[in-house]
Design a protein around this motif. Sequence first.
Motif, PDB file in Angstrom:
ATOM      1  N   SER A   1       0.822  -1.209   0.000  1.00  8.73           N
ATOM      2  CA  SER A   1       0.000   0.000   0.000  1.00  8.73           C
ATOM      3  C   SER A   1       0.860   1.264   0.000  1.00  8.73           C
ATOM      4  O   SER A   1       0.482   2.285  -0.590  1.00  8.73           O
TER       5      SER A   1
ATOM      6  N   SER B   1       3.974   1.490  -1.365  1.00 10.71           N
ATOM      7  CA  SER B   1       4.536   1.591  -2.720  1.00 10.71           C
ATOM      8  C   SER B   1       3.491   2.049  -3.730  1.00 10.71           C
ATOM      9  O   SER B   1       3.732   2.938  -4.542  1.00 10.71           O
ATOM     10  N   ARG B   2       2.334   1.416  -3.666  1.00 13.92           N
ATOM     11  CA  ARG B   2       1.271   1.714  -4.631  1.00 13.92           C
ATOM     12  C   ARG B   2       0.860   3.181  -4.581  1.00 13.92           C
ATOM     13  O   ARG B   2       0.536   3.777  -5.600  1.00 13.92           O
ATOM     14  N   GLY B   3       0.910   3.765  -3.403  1.00 17.19           N
ATOM     15  CA  GLY B   3       0.515   5.155  -3.255  1.00 17.19           C
ATOM     16  C   GLY B   3       1.434   6.135  -3.956  1.00 17.19           C
ATOM     17  O   GLY B   3       1.066   7.299  -4.176  1.00 17.19           O
TER      18      GLY B   3
ATOM     19  N   ALA C   1       2.779   5.485  -7.045  1.00 14.82           N
ATOM     20  CA  ALA C   1       2.841   5.143  -8.469  1.00 14.82           C
ATOM     21  C   ALA C   1       2.531   6.328  -9.386  1.00 14.82           C
ATOM     22  O   ALA C   1       3.288   6.629 -10.315  1.00 14.82           O
ATOM     23  N   GLU C   2       1.415   6.993  -9.151  1.00  9.32           N
ATOM     24  CA  GLU C   2       1.013   8.074 -10.052  1.00  9.32           C
ATOM     25  C   GLU C   2       2.023   9.216 -10.051  1.00  9.32           C
ATOM     26  O   GLU C   2       2.294   9.809 -11.096  1.00  9.32           O
TER      27      GLU C   2
ATOM     28  N   PHE D   1       6.112  -1.445  -9.745  1.00  7.82           N
ATOM     29  CA  PHE D   1       4.855  -0.746  -9.467  1.00  7.82           C
ATOM     30  C   PHE D   1       3.676  -1.577  -9.970  1.00  7.82           C
ATOM     31  O   PHE D   1       2.631  -1.657  -9.316  1.00  7.82           O
TER      32      PHE D   1
ATOM     33  N   GLU E   1       0.315  -3.846  -7.865  1.00  8.51           N
ATOM     34  CA  GLU E   1      -1.061  -3.584  -8.303  1.00  8.51           C
ATOM     35  C   GLU E   1      -1.342  -2.119  -8.603  1.00  8.51           C
ATOM     36  O   GLU E   1      -2.449  -1.625  -8.366  1.00  8.51           O
ATOM     37  N   ALA E   2      -0.337  -1.455  -9.189  1.00  9.70           N
ATOM     38  CA  ALA E   2      -0.544  -0.109  -9.724  1.00  9.70           C
ATOM     39  C   ALA E   2      -0.461  -0.152 -11.247  1.00  9.70           C
ATOM     40  O   ALA E   2      -0.053   0.816 -11.886  1.00  9.70           O
TER      41      ALA E   2
ATOM     42  N   ASP F   1      -2.699  -0.145 -13.689  1.00  9.64           N
ATOM     43  CA  ASP F   1      -3.500   0.786 -14.483  1.00  9.64           C
ATOM     44  C   ASP F   1      -2.819   2.143 -14.587  1.00  9.64           C
ATOM     45  O   ASP F   1      -2.784   2.765 -15.665  1.00  9.64           O
ATOM     46  N   ALA F   2      -2.256   2.619 -13.472  1.00 10.63           N
ATOM     47  CA  ALA F   2      -1.583   3.921 -13.470  1.00 10.63           C
ATOM     48  C   ALA F   2      -0.325   3.892 -14.338  1.00 10.63           C
ATOM     49  O   ALA F   2      -0.056   4.841 -15.090  1.00 10.63           O
TER      50      ALA F   2
END
Length: 268
Positions: free
Chosen positions: A100, A102-104, A106-107, A135, A139-140, A142-143
């Motif tokens: 969570s 790491s995923r935060g 990504a964008e 990334f 589970e990032a 899509d970004a």
Amino acid sequence: MCIRDRSTGSLEIMEGDAAPAAPPGADAPLSERVLNKNWKIRKEAYEELSRAFEGELDNSADIFREYAPLLKKMIADTNAAAQEAGIEAVVKFLETSEMSISRGEAEGCAALLIEKGLSGRPKAKAAAQTALLLFIEVEAGDAITAELVNKFSHKLAKVVLPAAETAKLALRAFGPGVVKPKTLLKPALGLFDNKDAKVRGEAQHLFQEVFRWMKDALRSSLSDLKPATVKELEAAFAEVANDTPRPERLLRSKMATAEEAGCAGEVG
């Protein structure tokens, strides 16, 4: 330099022989050194940070939240050597921090990894590709896919080319369930109109990878291409027509389940 005093016979050390003073900030806390104006100090700080990330056993430790806001600066460091060390630190961050966390990031990091990292020196490019795939692993996807596709229309070929290459690698690694071909197709068609021959060549490789997964279902998307381009693609498709591709990597959330299943199989 040492000289002997003729009157006393003793050796004296000239002031100029003293060790050079450390640059300002070299002894500051790590949190300050990563922001130092001296690129050598930043580079050493990034390398120290990499070791700290790698050695942290708690993936939700405070160090990850403390330095997460600085990842973008490390990726975009204006000194090439420091940037390489910075992106490698980002890789260690993504390998060891909680999903969570790491995923935060990504964008905020994706565009910089593509524009600054993939277009950088070979070492920076390799680390940037690794970071982008990590990334996706957390589970990032899509970004990351959206940002890669966005760069297909960039004005600089040095940005477009590695973006297309990384999209191909991502699809090969994770498969169409994670990197959705339909997201890639329409923007990727424009790659064939790029003035750079290498970009057009990479577009063919990308579509060949898509064909491995979609097979004949891809052909309906090629109707707007020039006949000569379609002919070249058909030759590329023929090379992989009998492939039965499988994802090379799993999402991190699926890894534990796969490991448990593997252990159960061994026990059985």
